[in-house]
Design a protein around this motif. Structure first.
Motif, mmCIF file in Angstrom:
data_model
loop_
_atom_site.group_PDB
_atom_site.id
_atom_site.type_symbol
_atom_site.label_atom_id
_atom_site.label_comp_id
_atom_site.label_asym_id
_atom_site.label_seq_id
_atom_site.Cartn_x
_atom_site.Cartn_y
_atom_site.Cartn_z
ATOM 1 N N VAL A 1 0.854 -1.199 0.000
ATOM 2 C CA VAL A 1 0.000 0.000 0.000
ATOM 3 C C VAL A 1 0.887 1.245 0.000
ATOM 4 O O VAL A 1 1.985 1.233 0.558
ATOM 5 N N PRO A 2 0.416 2.323 -0.609
ATOM 6 C CA PRO A 2 1.160 3.595 -0.545
ATOM 7 C C PRO A 2 0.897 4.298 0.775
ATOM 8 O O PRO A 2 0.186 3.779 1.645
ATOM 9 N N GLU A 3 1.436 5.486 0.934
ATOM 10 C CA GLU A 3 1.168 6.291 2.119
ATOM 11 C C GLU A 3 -0.319 6.642 2.167
ATOM 12 O O GLU A 3 -1.005 6.659 1.144
ATOM 13 N N TRP A 4 -0.813 6.985 3.363
ATOM 14 C CA TRP A 4 -2.252 7.174 3.567
ATOM 15 C C TRP A 4 -2.840 8.259 2.663
ATOM 16 O O TRP A 4 -3.994 8.163 2.241
ATOM 17 N N ILE B 1 -9.242 4.162 -6.373
ATOM 18 C CA ILE B 1 -9.823 4.386 -7.709
ATOM 19 C C ILE B 1 -9.074 3.561 -8.753
ATOM 20 O O ILE B 1 -9.678 2.951 -9.642
ATOM 21 N N LEU B 2 -7.753 3.515 -8.628
ATOM 22 C CA LEU B 2 -6.927 2.702 -9.542
ATOM 23 C C LEU B 2 -7.338 1.238 -9.489
ATOM 24 O O LEU B 2 -7.519 0.589 -10.522
ATOM 25 N N ARG B 3 -7.526 0.720 -8.282
ATOM 26 C CA ARG B 3 -7.834 -0.710 -8.116
ATOM 27 C C ARG B 3 -9.286 -1.053 -8.453
ATOM 28 O O ARG B 3 -9.609 -2.223 -8.656
ATOM 29 N N SER B 4 -10.154 -0.040 -8.494
ATOM 30 C CA SER B 4 -11.576 -0.313 -8.722
ATOM 31 C C SER B 4 -11.873 -0.737 -10.153
ATOM 32 O O SER B 4 -12.926 -1.297 -10.434
ATOM 33 N N PRO C 1 -7.468 -5.151 1.639
ATOM 34 C CA PRO C 1 -7.071 -6.153 0.622
ATOM 35 C C PRO C 1 -8.004 -6.115 -0.595
ATOM 36 O O PRO C 1 -9.148 -5.678 -0.493
ATOM 37 N N VAL C 2 -7.511 -6.582 -1.718
ATOM 38 C CA VAL C 2 -8.307 -6.610 -2.955
ATOM 39 C C VAL C 2 -9.193 -7.852 -2.939
ATOM 40 O O VAL C 2 -8.857 -8.901 -3.506
ATOM 41 N N GLU C 3 -10.313 -7.745 -2.262
ATOM 42 C CA GLU C 3 -11.260 -8.856 -2.151
ATOM 43 C C GLU C 3 -12.639 -8.285 -1.851
ATOM 44 O O GLU C 3 -12.782 -7.127 -1.459
ATOM 45 N N ASP C 4 -13.664 -9.112 -2.027
ATOM 46 C CA ASP C 4 -15.027 -8.688 -1.697
ATOM 47 C C ASP C 4 -15.186 -8.590 -0.178
ATOM 48 O O ASP C 4 -14.600 -9.387 0.556
ATOM 49 N N LEU D 1 -16.283 -4.080 -4.455
ATOM 50 C CA LEU D 1 -17.566 -3.481 -4.834
ATOM 51 C C LEU D 1 -17.747 -2.102 -4.212
ATOM 52 O O LEU D 1 -18.175 -1.152 -4.893
ATOM 53 N N ILE D 2 -17.406 -1.967 -2.936
ATOM 54 C CA ILE D 2 -17.532 -0.657 -2.257
ATOM 55 C C ILE D 2 -16.645 0.379 -2.939
ATOM 56 O O ILE D 2 -17.054 1.517 -3.175
ATOM 57 N N GLY D 3 -15.415 -0.015 -3.283
ATOM 58 C CA GLY D 3 -14.492 0.894 -3.961
ATOM 59 C C GLY D 3 -15.009 1.314 -5.326
ATOM 60 O O GLY D 3 -14.875 2.476 -5.723
#
Length: 381
Positions: A269-272, A280-283, A342-345, A349-351
């Motif tokens: 993860v990047p800085e906060w 947004i990138l991962r969505s 984490p990249v999971e449900d 969906l929320i993202g």
């Protein structure tokens, strides 16, 4: 020399003493001044840290530990600089959202807003490459992931990535050029900030009512200078809590492990302060689409003055817009939370829903809400 002194005195008098300031601005307008203080603090501490830092993959991590343990007050310099980056983004984000709430991006201050967006972009680049310098695990892998995004550009993406790295991976050449750029870019931010301030003082500051008036103004000194310094005292107390009591709270624990290209962290993860854009990138599951969405999330702020449709600036007189504004702010906090998950449900969906609302706000709500408001006013009267 006498001519130079006269010019300096006249500039100080024009911009800091006799500058006509709207009488009704409140503490939300302090954050422009606080951001300049943060910039000065970052430059000064950065210069002193650079005196002891070694930009080499075998020595960078050790040199940071040397600063912390052996240099007189090195721990203080490093904690001020590391936490100062977070404070800088907190102040600038509040400054931006204040501008959104009170319509500070509209004409005649549209160029002030545009330069402000450029400053934000420079800050993001500077903070990203600065995060690489401690050469911890998150530094190495964060740099690898983010720079790899450029490979999504068709045809020339991989060549640009190799050029950025200076080789076939994030290595010594990358660290050296990032160190040089991290030293240089803050001075570009200073130049852009001076242009930002000059343009602001050319057209005058806005106010909570969103109405330009040449009558209800008083000199900046002493009223607003005292107000700014009172805000500075409160900010320094808040800043000091993190420096002395919570110095590592805003950082990632993996960055206290020396960079190892053979071991990948479980969750990169990047800085906060980058987390909303990272969410947004991962969505978007498509790599190029995600990069375009992330860049567009920042670039869309730059075109805001030209897609804004309402003649009423301040949200004080727009109850519908006020509600939607607070919804946008909540959406940004949700994106920040999702970016660290984490990249999971159900986080995916929320993202995606939060990202969708973010773009709907700027591309649909902002351009059309003004027209709806005009129709409602016609219907009322």
């Amino acid at each position: 020399m006498r001519f130079l002194k006269k010019n300096v005195i006249s500039i100080v008098n024009e911009h800091l003493i006799d500058y006509p300031t709207p009488i009704n601005i409140h503490y939300a307008w302090n954050f422009g001044f606080l951001s300049s203080i943060c910039l000065v603090v970052q430059i000064l501490t950065g210069i002193f840290l650079a005196m002891h830092y070694t930009p080499h993959i075998d020595l960078a991590f050790i040199s940071v530990e040397h600063i912390m343990r052996d240099v007189n007050y090195g721990w203080l310099l490093r904690y001020i600089h590391a936490n100062g980056a977070s404070m800088f983004f907190i102040v600038v984000y509040i400054h931006i959202f204040r501008g959104l709430y009170f319509g500070s991006y509209t004409k005649p201050r549209h160029w002030v807003w545009l330069i402000g967006v450029i400053i934000l972009l420079l800050m993001i680049v500077t903070a990203f490459i600065g995060y690489v310098l401690p050469w911890g695990q998150m530094s190495l892998w964060g740099a690898t992931v983010i720079t790899n995004l450029v490979s999504a550009i068709p045809l020339i993406g991989n060549s640009i990535v190799s050029w950025l790295w200076g080789g076939f991976s994030v290595d010594n050449a990358t660290l050296n050029r990032f160190y040089s750029l991290h030293y240089l870019l803050p001075f570009a931010i200073v130049a852009a900030s001076l242009i930002h301030l000059t343009l602001l003082h050319q057209d005058g500051s806005g106010n909570p009512l969103g109405i330009d008036s040449k009558v209800d103004k008083i000199s900046f000194y002493p009223y607003f200078l005292i107000k700014d310094f009172f805000g500075l005292v409160i900010f320094l107390v808040f800043f000091s809590i993190f420096i002395y009591f919570l110095p590592n709270t805003l950082g990632h624990p993996d960055n206290y492990i020396e960079a190892n290209p053979m071991v990948t962290p479980a969750h990169i993860v990047p800085e906060w302060y980058f987390l909303p854009f990272y969410a947004i990138l991962r969505s978007i599951p498509h790599k190029l689409g995600g990069v375009i969405a992330m860049v567009s999330a920042i670039a869309i702020l730059a075109v805001l003055p030209w897609i804004h449709s309402t003649e009423i600036r301040s949200s004080r007189f727009k109850p519908v817009y006020k509600f939607l504004y607070w919804t946008l702010l909540s959406c940004c906090f949700i994106l920040g939370w999702i970016g660290g998950m984490p990249v999971e449900d159900p986080y995916i969906l929320i993202g995606q829903l939060a990202s969708l609302y973010y773009f709907l706000y700027f591309l649909v709500i902002v351009p059309f809400l003004g027209k709806i408001e005009k129709e409602l006013l016609k219907f009322k009267y």
